[in-house]
Design a protein around this motif. Structure first.
Motif, PDB file in Angstrom:
ATOM      1  N   ASP A  98      -4.345  -3.496   1.425  1.00  0.00           N
ATOM      2  CA  ASP A  98      -3.595  -4.318   0.472  1.00  0.00           C
ATOM      3  C   ASP A  98      -2.966  -3.531  -0.674  1.00  0.00           C
ATOM      4  N   ASP A  99      -3.320  -2.245  -0.808  1.00  0.00           N
ATOM      5  CA  ASP A  99      -2.881  -1.482  -1.966  1.00  0.00           C
ATOM      6  C   ASP A  99      -2.150  -0.211  -1.556  1.00  0.00           C
ATOM      7  N   HIS A 100      -1.169   0.188  -2.341  1.00  0.00           N
ATOM      8  CA  HIS A 100      -0.479   1.466  -2.183  1.00  0.00           C
ATOM      9  C   HIS A 100      -1.158   2.449  -3.127  1.00  0.00           C
ATOM     10  N   ARG A 101      -2.030   3.311  -2.582  1.00  0.00           N
ATOM     11  CA  ARG A 101      -2.903   4.121  -3.432  1.00  0.00           C
ATOM     12  C   ARG A 101      -2.135   5.135  -4.277  1.00  0.00           C
ATOM     13  N   ARG A 102      -1.039   5.685  -3.760  1.00  0.00           N
ATOM     14  CA  ARG A 102      -0.266   6.642  -4.555  1.00  0.00           C
ATOM     15  C   ARG A 102       0.308   5.974  -5.801  1.00  0.00           C
ATOM     16  N   VAL A 103       0.790   4.753  -5.651  1.00  0.00           N
ATOM     17  CA  VAL A 103       1.329   4.032  -6.806  1.00  0.00           C
ATOM     18  C   VAL A 103       0.226   3.723  -7.808  1.00  0.00           C
ATOM     19  N   THR A 150       7.721  13.507  -2.524  1.00  0.00           N
ATOM     20  CA  THR A 150       6.900  13.516  -1.325  1.00  0.00           C
ATOM     21  C   THR A 150       5.986  14.727  -1.330  1.00  0.00           C
ATOM     22  N   GLY A 206       3.922  -2.242  -7.756  1.00  0.00           N
ATOM     23  CA  GLY A 206       3.706  -1.525  -6.504  1.00  0.00           C
ATOM     24  C   GLY A 206       4.856  -0.628  -6.100  1.00  0.00           C
ATOM     25  N   ALA A 207       4.879  -0.270  -4.816  1.00  0.00           N
ATOM     26  CA  ALA A 207       5.879   0.662  -4.303  1.00  0.00           C
ATOM     27  C   ALA A 207       7.259   0.025  -4.284  1.00  0.00           C
ATOM     28  N   GLY A 240      10.023   2.223   0.503  1.00  0.00           N
ATOM     29  CA  GLY A 240       8.723   1.990  -0.115  1.00  0.00           C
ATOM     30  C   GLY A 240       8.245   3.069  -1.045  1.00  0.00           C
ATOM     31  N   GLY A 241       9.135   3.970  -1.434  1.00  0.00           N
ATOM     32  CA  GLY A 241       8.752   5.029  -2.355  1.00  0.00           C
ATOM     33  C   GLY A 241       8.892   4.612  -3.806  1.00  0.00           C
ATOM     34  N   THR A 242       8.570   5.541  -4.692  1.00  0.00           N
ATOM     35  CA  THR A 242       8.717   5.335  -6.132  1.00  0.00           C
ATOM     36  C   THR A 242       9.552   6.483  -6.688  1.00  0.00           C
TER      37      THR A 242
END
Length: 215
Positions: free
Chosen positions: A198-203, A165, A98-99, A125-127
């Motif tokens: 529940d999910d980080h969609r970008r990740v 971003t 995840g993120a 919380g980024g990647t």
């Protein structure tokens, strides 16, 4: 920010401690192997763990394996993996957590401001992925192509995989932030990633891209 550092080379470890200090991090533990890194994170609960990839005993992918364990045992800990090379083993497993994960080549973090920005983005919380890491992970994969994405959407998703971003993507592609938002929304729809608490969609989109590149 509080950080745990894992680097087997004493000279590099001391240098990174000073660099992290200048980047605004309090290094609460500096260790020389993956098991010690996991133990230190469990003990100190830092904001971020910074790990070298190749550490004792085999000097192959201990840092990546430790990073995956850290994400499992202390969820929410941001992880930044540093290496002179791209190690594909366990990289996808780390991204799948995840993120808040990053993989940068050591040559790219010589500038203090770049390291500071990467740590901030991860803790928020980024990647953060080095472009070279992204390219080699793409090349090392064989899977179904993402035929539903347009060429522009592929460019946007590739930059997303680097942790950019929407504002940065707009600047790099010379389009408006509103256009980026539309492209991201289209990408998520085409990859069947509906909104979820529940999910980080970008990740998840980045993982789908790594698992299914159009080569």
């Amino acid at each position: 920010m509080r950080a745990v550092l894992a680097e087997d080379s004493l000279l590099l470890r001391e240098g990174l401690v000073r660099l992290l200090d200048e980047a605004g991090c309090e290094v609460v533990a500096a260790v020389d192997d993956g098991d010690a890194a996991v133990a230190a994170v469990v003990e100190h609960h830092p904001d971020v763990a910074v790990l070298d990839v190749r550490m004792p005993p085999s000097f192959t992918d201990e840092g990546l394996r430790a990073a995956v364990r850290i994400r499992s045992e202390v969820p929410g800990t941001a992880v930044l993996v540093l290496s002179q090379y791209v190690e594909q083993s366990y990289a996808a497993d780390l991204l799948a957590t995840g993120a808040g994960v990053g993989y940068l080549l050591k040559d790219r973090v010589a500038a203090l401001e770049e390291l500071t920005d990467a740590l901030r983005r991860l803790v928020e919380g980024g990647t953060v992925l080095d472009p070279t890491v992204v390219a080699q992970l793409f090349a090392g994969r064989r899977a179904r192509p993402l035929q539903r994405l347009t060429e522009r959407e592929r460019e946007v998703l590739s930059l997303m995989a680097q942790g950019r971003t929407n504002t940065a993507i707009a600047r790099m592609l010379f389009i408006t932030p509103k256009s980026v938002e539309k492209h991201v929304s289209s990408i998520l729809d085409k990859l069947d990633l509906p909104p979820s608490p529940d999910d980080h969609r970008r990740v998840l989109a980045v993982i789908a891209w790594l698992d299914d590149p159009d080569t």
